[in-house]
Scaffold this active site. Structure first.
Site, PDB file in Angstrom:
ATOM      1  CB  CYS A 344      45.117  39.721  22.700  1.00 36.31           C
ATOM      2  SG  CYS A 344      43.514  39.188  23.323  1.00 36.31           S
ATOM      3  CG  HIS A 485      50.268  37.432  25.198  1.00 36.78           C
ATOM      4  ND1 HIS A 485      49.728  38.670  24.943  1.00 36.78           N
ATOM      5  CD2 HIS A 485      49.226  36.558  25.207  1.00 36.78           C
ATOM      6  CE1 HIS A 485      48.417  38.564  24.811  1.00 36.78           C
ATOM      7  NE2 HIS A 485      48.082  37.290  24.962  1.00 36.78           N
ATOM      8  CD  GLU A 496      54.327  34.276  25.982  1.00 41.15           C
ATOM      9  OE1 GLU A 496      54.972  35.313  25.717  1.00 41.15           O
ATOM     10  OE2 GLU A 496      53.306  34.279  26.706  1.00 41.15           O
ATOM     11  CE  LYS A 515      48.441  40.151  28.473  1.00 44.59           C
ATOM     12  NZ  LYS A 515      49.807  40.428  27.976  1.00 44.59           N
ATOM     13  CG  HIS A 520      44.690  40.178  28.253  1.00 50.43           C
ATOM     14  ND1 HIS A 520      45.245  41.100  27.380  1.00 50.43           N
ATOM     15  CD2 HIS A 520      44.569  39.020  27.529  1.00 50.43           C
ATOM     16  CE1 HIS A 520      45.433  40.545  26.201  1.00 50.43           C
ATOM     17  NE2 HIS A 520      45.030  39.283  26.273  1.00 50.43           N
ATOM     18  CG  PHE A 581      40.603  35.013  21.799  1.00 45.87           C
ATOM     19  CD1 PHE A 581      41.226  34.078  22.597  1.00 45.87           C
ATOM     20  CD2 PHE A 581      39.686  35.878  22.379  1.00 45.87           C
ATOM     21  CE1 PHE A 581      40.954  33.997  23.943  1.00 45.87           C
ATOM     22  CE2 PHE A 581      39.405  35.803  23.731  1.00 45.87           C
ATOM     23  CZ  PHE A 581      40.044  34.865  24.517  1.00 45.87           C
TER      24      PHE A 581
END
Length: 595
Positions: A344, A485, A496, A515, A520, A581
């Site tokens: 991502c 993110h 985060e 998001k 996403h 990931f």
């Protein structure tokens, strides 16, 4: 100025003597309390004043003005047991700064000259404030002071035993071999909020989301049936023959690239029509899979119709690099067409790679961002099996994707494309281009923690954040906003948030997460969020975080919710975060430019 190299590095051993015993070179404190507070002076001269008194000339051991003291011969004073070469102690006086105009970039040094082991402290002015350490705001102990305090230091320096110096910011000189500055001149996007940048930006400001129910029969039986899908078929916006040779991700990439190309002021058709050398233009796109449906469809046709039923276009339309190749074909770009695949973080890393290619002269112009189309039954089922998808529905009218929210329950899968036109600054200025912002820097890191879960310490994310700021030639105090993110997973948002607090301080700068609006977008997320970050700098407005009705107290950030907020003026860097990931971390730094 630091402590004198002539100062002997032997322990101070205070002991009492009479004034009559004092000789030049002694370290002297007039009282025991002064010695305990490390208020020493060097004896420069002694002269008889009268039969009962002595005139002693004193100077701070690390430099300063002289002062005379008349002492009774039998008066008790304290000496340090240390001898100093009086001729090596500089005679200096701190000038007043009342009439000096301060500028950002100026430095002030402050030395406690009466302490033989004093250490000079430097303060640098940034955004109208003097910082002891430009990168230590997260610690909470980094001192900041105002202009008035600095002027007060200078005015009182001689009396208080300090030496204060003002150093004007250096004049910037042109270095021929320096990397080129990179700017953003065009934007393009196709997202769940609609086709085009205007639809994206207005939807963000309005607090709308583009997450929809998946009504196609192929999604029947899935535990989660909501996703952020583009509301129109991108193939319908392209010539039929061309669309048939592109997968869905490539179709969206080409549409976003055309919009960004036109927005940058180039001519429809491509490089040659725009008077550009095709070899000096590049493409850099991020994708995880590109379009997962092509391979699945090919396998289905193989089982249903045999080998002859499989299209020869299956393989070229399956590879993740198809979007980059189709953009280069569409606009006749021959400089390079690269694809970055880092989960991502792909879109953000692709933009960073393009920045460096322009910086170091490989190309002059680049289309950079990401494109992804992975809203397919198999991918949805896999994410559900991982317990990563939100199981919240659309019944209450709110977004089921709820970044940083107390009731967040996972991410919503999505698709789209977002591209930027990047140029060297001289190239953009030479053609009179409109500049959105500077693509100032980027940073990468790896968690090395788990194949899917984020490192809960956030240390890898913090490293990428610091590297992006440093690569931009900035400091932590320059950061004015973060486009996070924030996928709305419990662990990811906390990791985060912890990293942002560690780097930017608590509560730090205003943070938003998109998001909730979009879902996403996987490999395209970094591209679309970079477009939004550039628009935030351009318009001076931070969009709200949709779906976050109540911020989780553990987040500890200044999350923008409810309505848009003006972008703070004291700062010039916006950070756009992307984490994938496997521990891929990428951060883009954009800088405000004067228009």
């Amino acid at each position: 100025m630091s402590h004198s190299s002539e100062m002997p590095q032997v322990p101070i051993n205070p002991h009492t003597v009479t004034a009559a015993e004092v000789v030049p070179g002694d370290l002297l404190a007039l009282t025991r309390a002064g010695a305990e507070q490390r208020q020493w002076c060097v004896v420069m001269h002694t002269l008889p004043e009268s039969p009962e008194t002595i005139r002693v000339t004193l100077r701070p051991p690390l430099g300063g003005p002289d002062r005379d003291e008349v002492l009774e011969r039998g008066q008790q004073v304290v000496v340090a047991g240390r001898r100093v070469d009086a001729t090596a102690v500089p005679s200096v006086s701190s000038p007043r700064l009342d009439a000096v105009t301060f500028h950002d970039g100026d430095r002030v040094t402050r030395l406690r000259a009466v302490d033989p082991e004093g250490v000079e402290v430097t303060y640098q002015r940034r955004w109208g404030v003097w910082h002891q350490d430009l990168d230590a705001v997260a610690a909470g102990g980094a001192e900041t002071v105002s202009d008035d305090v600095v002027r007060g230091w200078a005015a009182d320096a001689d009396h208080e035993g300090y030496v204060v110096r003002h150093h004007a910011r250096p004049t910037r000189e042109t270095v021929p071999a320096a990397p080129r500055r990179v700017v953003v001149t065009g934007l393009g996007a196709i997202t769940p909020l609609g086709v085009g940048v205007d639809e994206l930006w207005q939807g963000l400001l309005d607090g709308r989301h583009g997450i929809r129910e998946l009504e196609d029969e192929e999604f029947d039986g899935l535990p989660v049936r909501v996703a952020g899908r583009v509301p129109v078929d991108p193939a319908s916006l392209l010539p039929r023959a061309a669309a048939r040779r592109m997968n869905r991700a490539a179709q969206m990439a080409v549409l976003a690239a055309r919009e960004a190309w036109a927005d940058a002021g180039f001519t429809a058709g491509g490089t040659v029509e725009s008077g550009l050398d095709p070899e000096r233009v590049g493409v850099s796109l991020g994708a995880i899979l590109g379009d997962a449906s092509i391979l699945v469809g090919g396998d289905r046709k193989l089982r249903e119709k045999g080998p002859r039923g499989v299209s020869p276009l299956t393989t070229p339309m399956t590879v993740p690099s198809q979007a980059a190749s189709q953009v280069s074909l569409d606009l006749h770009i021959t400089g390079e067409a690269r694809t970055v695949t880092s989960a991502c973080a792909s879109g953000t890393e692709a933009i960073g790679e393009a920045i460096d290619r322009i910086r170091y002269g490989r190309v002059d112009v680049a289309l950079a961002g990401g494109a992804e189309a992975v809203v397919t039954p198999a991918i949805m089922a896999s994410f559900s099996a991982m317990r990563a998808l939100s199981d919240l529905g659309l019944e209450d009218g709110d977004s089921p994707s709820r970044p940083f929210a107390k009731d967040r329950a996972g991410f919503v899968n999505g698709e789209g494309a977002g591209l930027l036109v990047l140029e060297s600054e001289e190239h953009a200025l030479a053609r009179g281009a409109r500049i959105y912002c500077e693509a100032a820097g980027w940073g990468l890191s790896a968690d090395a923690h788990h194949m899917a879960a984020p490192d809960p310490s956030g240390s890898g994310v913090a490293l990428a954040l610091r590297r992006a700021v440093r690569d931009a030639g900035g400091h932590v105090v320059d950061v004015v906003h973060v486009n996070a993110h924030a996928t709305a997973t419990v662990e990811g948002d906390l990791a985060e948030a912890g990293a942002l607090r560690a780097v930017l301080g608590q509560p730090g700068v205003p943070v938003t997460a998109l998001k909730g609006h979009l879902g996403h977008l996987q490999g395209a997320a970094g591209g679309v969020e970079a477009v939004a970050a550039a628009l935030t700098l351009r318009h001076g407005v931070v969009p709200p975080t949709v779906g976050c009705a109540e911020v989780d107290e553990a987040i500890g950030l200044d999350v923008v919710t409810g309505r848009p907020r003006p972008l703070p003026v004291d700062g010039d860097l916006v950070l756009s975060n992307s984490f994938g990931f496997g521990g891929h971390n990428a951060v883009l730094a954009l800088r405000r430019v004067n228009r």
